[in-house]
Every structure is written in structure tokens, then in C-alpha cells.
Design a protein around this motif. Structure first.
Motif, PDB file in Angstrom:
ATOM      1  N   GLN A 256       0.825  -1.164  -0.111  1.00 21.61           N
ATOM      2  CA  GLN A 256       0.084   0.016   0.151  1.00 21.61           C
ATOM      3  C   GLN A 256       0.883   1.263   0.179  1.00 21.61           C
ATOM      4  N   LEU A 257       2.184   0.961   0.127  1.00 22.41           N
ATOM      5  CA  LEU A 257       3.207   2.345   0.051  1.00 22.41           C
ATOM      6  C   LEU A 257       3.965   2.275  -1.358  1.00 22.41           C
ATOM      7  N   ILE A 258       3.682   1.453  -2.026  1.00 25.94           N
ATOM      8  CA  ILE A 258       4.427   1.555  -3.394  1.00 25.94           C
ATOM      9  C   ILE A 258       3.984   2.565  -4.132  1.00 25.94           C
ATOM     10  N   LEU A 259       4.632   3.166  -4.911  1.00 19.34           N
ATOM     11  CA  LEU A 259       3.999   4.497  -5.866  1.00 19.34           C
ATOM     12  C   LEU A 259       4.126   3.878  -7.137  1.00 19.34           C
ATOM     13  N   VAL A 260       4.762   3.201  -7.693  1.00 20.87           N
ATOM     14  CA  VAL A 260       4.583   2.526  -9.000  1.00 20.87           C
ATOM     15  C   VAL A 260       4.449   1.037  -8.982  1.00 20.87           C
ATOM     16  N   ASN A 261       3.522   0.728  -9.415  1.00 22.57           N
ATOM     17  CA  ASN A 261       3.182  -0.832  -9.152  1.00 22.57           C
ATOM     18  C   ASN A 261       3.712  -1.825 -10.196  1.00 22.57           C
ATOM     19  N   ASN A 262       5.122  -1.844  -9.927  1.00 25.17           N
ATOM     20  CA  ASN A 262       5.998  -2.817 -10.625  1.00 25.17           C
ATOM     21  C   ASN A 262       6.744  -3.635  -9.716  1.00 25.17           C
ATOM     22  N   LEU A 263       6.353  -3.827  -8.195  1.00 26.48           N
ATOM     23  CA  LEU A 263       6.988  -4.510  -7.335  1.00 26.48           C
ATOM     24  C   LEU A 263       5.743  -5.558  -6.812  1.00 26.48           C
ATOM     25  N   ALA A 264       6.026  -6.768  -7.248  1.00 19.30           N
ATOM     26  CA  ALA A 264       5.314  -7.890  -6.721  1.00 19.30           C
ATOM     27  C   ALA A 264       5.459  -8.072  -5.220  1.00 19.30           C
ATOM     28  N   THR A 265       4.361  -7.705  -4.563  1.00 18.34           N
ATOM     29  CA  THR A 265       4.651  -8.053  -2.870  1.00 18.34           C
ATOM     30  C   THR A 265       3.229  -8.178  -2.350  1.00 18.34           C
ATOM     31  N   SER A 266       2.887  -9.160  -1.243  1.00 13.72           N
ATOM     32  CA  SER A 266       1.781  -9.017  -0.552  1.00 13.72           C
ATOM     33  C   SER A 266       1.797  -8.787   0.902  1.00 13.72           C
ATOM     34  N   ILE A 267       2.918  -7.901   1.327  1.00 15.97           N
ATOM     35  CA  ILE A 267       3.106  -7.569   2.372  1.00 15.97           C
ATOM     36  C   ILE A 267       2.509  -6.268   2.815  1.00 15.97           C
ATOM     37  N   PHE A 268       1.759  -6.285   4.153  1.00 13.63           N
ATOM     38  CA  PHE A 268       0.983  -4.968   4.440  1.00 13.63           C
ATOM     39  C   PHE A 268       1.213  -4.750   5.999  1.00 13.63           C
TER      40      PHE A 268
END
Length: 330
Positions: A256-268
Motif C-alpha cells: 500500500q506504500l508502493i508508488l509505481v506498481n511494478n513490485l510484486a508484494t503481498s506484505i502489509f
């Protein structure tokens, strides 16, 4: 006995083969009633200012009638930015989503959002975006999705409750060495030296970039109280005395803190992560921070805790872009 055994085995084989014979496929009969279904598309904790996203599917046999309206009623009215998309989406041969307009733009009235369908639409899946309002902080929100058809049928789908977290989110803060280098956790904002001098109690962190021969320093976040060796060449405005605690985190890439959605992550990072973080013996500096890493923060008065995610760094410009989640503890 041997012949009897062989006959017995052959009999079992014939029985199993006969029992496992594949049935001819038959196309299932479509229900004649108005149908609806729902999935929640967004992941992670629900936070004020962010969207909760759903996909609402509706269908009716064309000979039975057409879709008339799609409506969502939230238990707490959404903030500005709440809407239902008036398009359904399909993926073309290159993998790109293409939207097709099936109705008029959605209209919000109180806590209800409605799309009126164009004529001759018998099936569609519409996306609904609920912008979490301040009124929902620390509460739960539920949704009732409903569809009507031209033949007078209605159907509905209830979803929730969804707990809304107490934390805040701020994204895309740009820190620049020597100018906009003062960060306030209370305000979730970046300030210059003039503001810091006039409001010293608001400043929790100082950003600086240094290339040193003795230590790998680079992009660093330090408390105003950090020893001079951790803020070389920095002259602080008078009155900056907050002893902020900082703990580096290398592998927490909050989706939810990533600005450009090119990093695959499911951490919150969630409320409970900030509540349970142990800051005993935490230092008041975090040197050599890197892009896609982060820092846990507790303010000097213990009122706030935060997770600061480093979106990017720029050595030439001596800049760092960060986003944060912040929780009021007191």
C-alpha cells in the motif's frame, strides 16, 4: 486356484473400468432468474483515504429481460472519490484490459452509488471503489450490492463487515538534503529549516546524504538528538530536541506504500504491527537506508509510531522519496 485368481482379478478390472467410464459432457442449463455475485479485489488493511475495491457481476437470460440498474449501499457513506465504474473490462490479445461502456456514469446519493445501464445489456461485471472516509476510522463498514432488471426482478449480495484501521497513510513525500530535509511524523509532512526553527517540537527526523571515506553513510534518517557523527555537516535550527527511535527494516515492502506498481508484494503493515513493535534500546539514527527498504519509528513522546517505506533514492539530487503509515498510540 490359479485360474480362479486370474478370473477374479479380471472381474475387478472390468468392474473398475465400467464404473470409471467418462460421461459425455453436457452444457449446464443457465438459471432463468436474475443472478449476481461478488469478489473483493483489493487486499490489505482498509485505511482512511484508500479504496476498497469490489467486482460485482450481474446476469440475466436475454429473453427474460435486460439489466436496469446496479446499486451499492454502504453502511457509512464513502468519501469523495467513491464511485462505480460504468464499464466492464476484458483482456485483449496483448494482455491489456479494455473497458466497454455499458451505462451512465455512477451517481452518489448519500451512502448509495448507482449505475443506470444502457438498453440491451444482459450481463456485466462492474467495479466499485469505496474511498474510506474519516467517519469510518476504527469502525466497521458493510455493503449491500443490488441489481434490478427491466422485467422487475431484483437480487442483492451483502458483504462485510470490514474493519477500518486507525492508522493513517501518506505517500510520495520528497526529502532533499540541505533544503526540505525535516520530517514531522505528527504532520506527516516535510519541512525546510525555516519552518523547523519556528516549530522545533514538530521535527522528528532529519534527512541527509553523505559519501564518506570512513563509513557507508549515503541516504540516512537521524533524530535531531543523534550524535554529530551521524549528521556530519548539518547545523540544526535551535530547539530541535526530539529523540526519535528508529529501527531499520530491509525486507518489508508494503504493497500500500508502493508508488509505481511494478513490485510484486503481498506484505502489509497493519495497526497491530505498529502496536507490538519493540522499541526498547532502539537507536536514534538509521544510516545507509536504501530504496525498497524501510524504517520503524517511534516519536520521542511515544504518541506516534510509524513505518516509513523508502520508495526511491537519488544520489545525484541527494533526494529520498518516502511513504508512511502512522498510528496514534496515545
Amino acid at each position: 486356484m490359479k485360474n480362479k485368481y486370474i478370473l477374479y482379478v479380471l472381474g475387478l478390472f472390468v468392474l473398475v473400468f465400467t464404473g470409471c467410464k467418462e460421461k459425455e459432457y453436457e452444457v449446464p442449463t443457465a438459471p432463468s432468474e436474475l443472478q449476481n455475485d461478488l469478489i473483493k479485489r483489493s487486499l490489505g488493511p482498509s485505511i482512511v483515504g484508500l479504496d476498497i475495491e469490489f467486482a460485482y457481476a450481474m446476469a440475466l437470460l436475454p429473453e427474460k429481460g435486460k439489466l436496469a440498474t446496479a446499486t451499492v449501499t454502504a453502511s457509512i457513506a464513502g468519501a469523495a472519490g467513491t464511485y462505480m465504474d460504468n464499464k466492464f473490462y476484458s483482456t485483449n490479445s496483448s494482455g491489456t484490459e479494455v473497458g466497454t461502456v455499458v451505462g451512465s456514469p455512477s451517481v452518489n446519493s448519500g451512502n448509495t452509488t448507482t449505475v443506470t445501464y444502457n438498453p440491451d445489456i444482459s450481463a456485466a461485471t462492474l467495479r466499485y471503489f469505496y474511498r474510506v472516509p474519516e467517519e469510518a476510522r476504527g469502525k466497521e463498514v458493510t455493503f449491500t450490492f443490488s441489481v434490478t432488471s427491466t422485467n422487475g426482478e431484483t437480487n442483492s449480495y451483502k458483504s462485510g463487515p470490514y474493519p477500518i484501521r486507525r492508522m493513517d497513510v501518506k505517500k510520495g513525500l520528497v526529502l532533499k538534503d540541505g533544503t526540505s530535509s525535516f520530517l514531522s511524523i505528527a504532520d506527516m509532512a516535510v519541512y525546510d529549516a525555516t519552518f523547523a526553527a519556528a516549530n522545533p517540537t514538530k521535527i522528528d527526523i532529519v534527512y541527509l546524504y553523505r559519501t564518506l571515506a570512513t563509513v557507508t553513510f549515503n541516504h540516512s534518517l537521524v533524530a535531531p538528538t543523534a550524535n554529530a557523527e551521524y549528521r556530519p555537516g548539518v547545523t540544526l535550527p535551535a530547539g530541535l530536541t526530539n529523540k526519535t527511535k528508529l529501527i531499520k527494516a530491509w525486507d518489508i515492502r508494503d504493497a500500500q506504500l508502493i508508488l509505481v506498481n511494478n513490485l510484486a508484494t503481498s506484505i502489509f503493515v497493519d495497526d497491530i504491527d505498529l502496536q507490538q513493535r519493540n522499541f526498547n534500546d532502539a537507536p536514534d539514527f538509521a544510516i545507509n537506508t536504501r530504496a525498497e527498504s524501510g524504517v520503524w519509528v517511534e516519536t520521542a513522546d511515544g504518541k506516534y509510531r510509524a513505518y516509513i517505506y523508502v520508495n526511491s533514492v537519488n544520489n545525484a539530487a541527494k533526494e529520498m522519496t518516502v511513504s508512511m503509515k502512522r498510528l496514534v498510540m496515545k
